[in-house]
Design a protein around this motif. Structure first.
Motif, PDB file in Angstrom:
ATOM      1  N   ALA A 111       0.853  -1.199   0.000  1.00 46.96           N
ATOM      2  CA  ALA A 111       0.000   0.000   0.000  1.00 46.96           C
ATOM      3  C   ALA A 111       0.883   1.240   0.000  1.00 46.96           C
ATOM      4  O   ALA A 111       1.617   1.492   0.953  1.00 46.96           O
ATOM      5  CB  ALA A 111      -0.919  -0.002   1.225  1.00 46.96           C
ATOM      6  N   THR A 119      -0.176   4.606  -0.607  1.00 45.58           N
ATOM      7  CA  THR A 119      -0.782   5.883  -0.225  1.00 45.58           C
ATOM      8  C   THR A 119      -0.501   6.314   1.211  1.00 45.58           C
ATOM      9  O   THR A 119      -0.215   7.499   1.444  1.00 45.58           O
ATOM     10  CB  THR A 119      -2.307   5.835  -0.463  1.00 45.58           C
ATOM     11  OG1 THR A 119      -2.549   5.376  -1.789  1.00 45.58           O
ATOM     12  CG2 THR A 119      -2.928   7.207  -0.270  1.00 45.58           C
ATOM     13  N   PHE A 153       2.459   8.775   1.937  1.00 44.33           N
ATOM     14  CA  PHE A 153       2.333  10.202   1.614  1.00 44.33           C
ATOM     15  C   PHE A 153       1.605  10.952   2.733  1.00 44.33           C
ATOM     16  O   PHE A 153       1.970  12.073   3.082  1.00 44.33           O
ATOM     17  CB  PHE A 153       1.595  10.382   0.283  1.00 44.33           C
ATOM     18  CG  PHE A 153       2.327   9.787  -0.902  1.00 44.33           C
ATOM     19  CD1 PHE A 153       3.511  10.341  -1.342  1.00 44.33           C
ATOM     20  CD2 PHE A 153       1.827   8.677  -1.554  1.00 44.33           C
ATOM     21  CE1 PHE A 153       4.192   9.799  -2.419  1.00 44.33           C
ATOM     22  CE2 PHE A 153       2.498   8.127  -2.632  1.00 44.33           C
ATOM     23  CZ  PHE A 153       3.685   8.682  -3.071  1.00 44.33           C
ATOM     24  N   TYR A 154       0.587  10.328   3.283  1.00 42.15           N
ATOM     25  CA  TYR A 154      -0.151  10.955   4.376  1.00 42.15           C
ATOM     26  C   TYR A 154       0.731  11.097   5.615  1.00 42.15           C
ATOM     27  O   TYR A 154       0.742  12.135   6.278  1.00 42.15           O
ATOM     28  CB  TYR A 154      -1.404  10.133   4.713  1.00 42.15           C
ATOM     29  CG  TYR A 154      -2.545  10.332   3.747  1.00 42.15           C
ATOM     30  CD1 TYR A 154      -3.634  11.109   4.098  1.00 42.15           C
ATOM     31  CD2 TYR A 154      -2.535   9.743   2.494  1.00 42.15           C
ATOM     32  CE1 TYR A 154      -4.698  11.298   3.223  1.00 42.15           C
ATOM     33  CE2 TYR A 154      -3.574   9.918   1.603  1.00 42.15           C
ATOM     34  CZ  TYR A 154      -4.653  10.699   1.973  1.00 42.15           C
ATOM     35  OH  TYR A 154      -5.696  10.883   1.091  1.00 42.15           O
ATOM     36  N   ASP A 195      -7.275  10.110   8.747  1.00 41.14           N
ATOM     37  CA  ASP A 195      -7.050   9.712   7.350  1.00 41.14           C
ATOM     38  C   ASP A 195      -6.111   8.500   7.287  1.00 41.14           C
ATOM     39  O   ASP A 195      -6.357   7.546   6.539  1.00 41.14           O
ATOM     40  CB  ASP A 195      -6.442  10.870   6.548  1.00 41.14           C
ATOM     41  CG  ASP A 195      -7.407  12.039   6.414  1.00 41.14           C
ATOM     42  OD1 ASP A 195      -8.613  11.827   6.642  1.00 41.14           O
ATOM     43  OD2 ASP A 195      -6.960  13.158   6.098  1.00 41.14           O
ATOM     44  N   LEU A 213      -7.045   4.569   6.189  1.00 38.00           N
ATOM     45  CA  LEU A 213      -6.308   3.930   5.099  1.00 38.00           C
ATOM     46  C   LEU A 213      -5.719   2.590   5.523  1.00 38.00           C
ATOM     47  O   LEU A 213      -5.669   1.638   4.738  1.00 38.00           O
ATOM     48  CB  LEU A 213      -5.180   4.851   4.614  1.00 38.00           C
ATOM     49  CG  LEU A 213      -5.576   5.992   3.685  1.00 38.00           C
ATOM     50  CD1 LEU A 213      -4.418   6.964   3.524  1.00 38.00           C
ATOM     51  CD2 LEU A 213      -5.996   5.451   2.331  1.00 38.00           C
ATOM     52  N   ASN A 235      -8.528  -1.177   5.702  1.00 33.36           N
ATOM     53  CA  ASN A 235      -8.120  -1.882   4.488  1.00 33.36           C
ATOM     54  C   ASN A 235      -8.148  -3.389   4.723  1.00 33.36           C
ATOM     55  O   ASN A 235      -7.484  -3.903   5.625  1.00 33.36           O
ATOM     56  CB  ASN A 235      -6.710  -1.426   4.087  1.00 33.36           C
ATOM     57  CG  ASN A 235      -6.276  -2.002   2.760  1.00 33.36           C
ATOM     58  OD1 ASN A 235      -6.083  -3.203   2.637  1.00 33.36           O
ATOM     59  ND2 ASN A 235      -6.103  -1.143   1.771  1.00 33.36           N
TER      60      ASN A 235
END
Length: 389
Positions: A144, A146, A149-150, A205, A209, A213
């Motif tokens: 994963a 993403t 970046f968070y 957030d 994520l 998931n």
């Protein structure tokens, strides 16, 4: 008249599907590492495999050994701080802290209240930075991209205020024996408040994520379970220990700095698997953000005053020995200082959390598949420089 002898018919058993006997396989020795990408630093694991299942595991360390403890012995107490913040490069401020606390204890020195509360604030901000790195990098290893970046967006928010006060992004060199390098910049506390509020608001957030998931849950639930007894035998501490039900945190149980005046909540779980370890990590970020707010509020109430003690040009520590320990982001760090009354320590032994966290792999990995090894390795929260020192 002859008699006929009846022979029992020969029976052949043919295994089909799940009932089939396993094929005899020869054990294979597989070396994981020592390369840097995807193995959490220069670590080597010597695995014995039966098919795809690990039958034994041996962590082999020492590829980044710099002899930090011997280097401490030929440097004065100011210079040691420069070296000490580098073994766990994600927890630099906390590493510095243990050294100065040990020296101050030997000197019988009390830092000013402003320094005590500012140190506590910076230690918690550093803890958030450390945990965000693991929260972001772990899903990356499971496929994963993403969340990284968070997590780095939140890290940059905290890094901005840490860099403003110290001038450093990773190696802050802001602690001093007797306090801190200099006073807090004007308006800095307000910027810390905003940074903490921003991270707290956006933290869900990352949580959604990861913990929302299905693939992440499938790869972490029930995988890499460590029981409480094994944790205690190997001296594992920090988030890994608390995820296995060990309810121990030095900030609450052996308070130092200003923790004795703060409501420190200790996040614990009992599952002891990869999933529980990351739940503890996420909950600790929330606790650290609350503690940072409490420190800012207290610093606003304190009257103006010094941020450090005046020191002689050549600082000599009285003859003797002491042991100071801190709740570092990855677990308990211990500092055993022996002095012979000189400007350099005769011995400064460092007990780093990552060393114990990695040794337990020899108990943890056998029985798991190679694919699960990646999930387990990422959940053990270690920095290789902290192991090798």
């Amino acid at each position: 008249m002859g008699t006929m002898t009846e022979h029992e018919p020969t029976e052949r058993i043919v295994g089909i599907g799940a009932g089939a006997k396993e094929l005899a396989t020869e054990d294979m020795i597989l070396n994981i590492g020592p390369q840097h990408p995807s193995t959490h630093g220069v670590l080597r694991l010597r695995l014995t495999l039966d098919g795809e299942r690990i039958s034994s595991a041996e962590p082999i360390i020492g590829y980044m050994h710099r002899g930090a403890e011997k280097l401490f012995e030929v440097r004065d107490y100011r210079q040691i701080i420069v070296l000490a913040n580098r073994h766990d490069w994600l927890s630099a401020f906390a590493n510095e802290l243990g050294v100065v606390l040990a020296v101050e204890r030997m000197l019988g020195m009390e830092p000013p209240p402003r320094a005590v509360w500012a140190r506590t604030l910076l230690a918690e901000l550093n803890r958030v930075l450390n945990h965000l790195m693991f929260l972001g990098s772990y899903p990356l290893e499971l496929g994963a991209m993403t969340p990284m970046f968070y997590a780095f967006r939140e890290r940059e928010t905290i890094q901005a205020v840490m860099e403003e006060i110290s001038g450093g992004r990773m190696h802050y060199m802001f602690n001093r024996v007797g306090g801190l390098k200099e006073d807090l910049p004007e308006g800095w506390l307000s910027r810390v408040e905003r940074a903490v509020a921003d991270v707290r608001r956006r933290l869900p957030d990352i949580e959604d994520l990861m913990f929302g998931n299905e693939i992440f849950l499938a790869r972490t639930r029930g995988v890499g379970v460590i029981d409480r007894e094994t944790i205690m035998q190997y001296g594992v501490s920090g988030p890994i220990a608390r995820a296995s039900g060990v309810d121990f945190d030095l900030r609450r149980d052996e308070p130092y700095l200003a923790y004795g005046e703060l409501p420190v909540k200790v996040a614990t779980h009992t599952a002891g698997d990869c999933h529980a370890r990351f739940q503890v990590l996420l909950e600790q970020v929330k606790v650290s953000l609350d503690l940072a707010d409490a420190c800012v509020a207290r610093l606003r109430e304190l009257p103006p005053g010094p941020i450090n003690q005046r020191l002689p040009k050549v600082l000599k520590v009285p003859e003797g020995h002491t042991y100071a320990w801190t709740e570092n982001p990855l677990g308990i760090n211990g500092y055993y200082l022996v002095s012979r009354g000189e400007k350099t320590p005769w011995r400064l032994k460092l007990r780093s959390a990552s060393y114990n966290n990695i040794q337990v792999l020899r108990e943890l990995l056998p029985g798991h598949l190679v694919s699960d090894m990646i999930a387990i390795l990422g959940s053990m929260f270690f920095v290789v420089g902290d192991i090798d020192k």
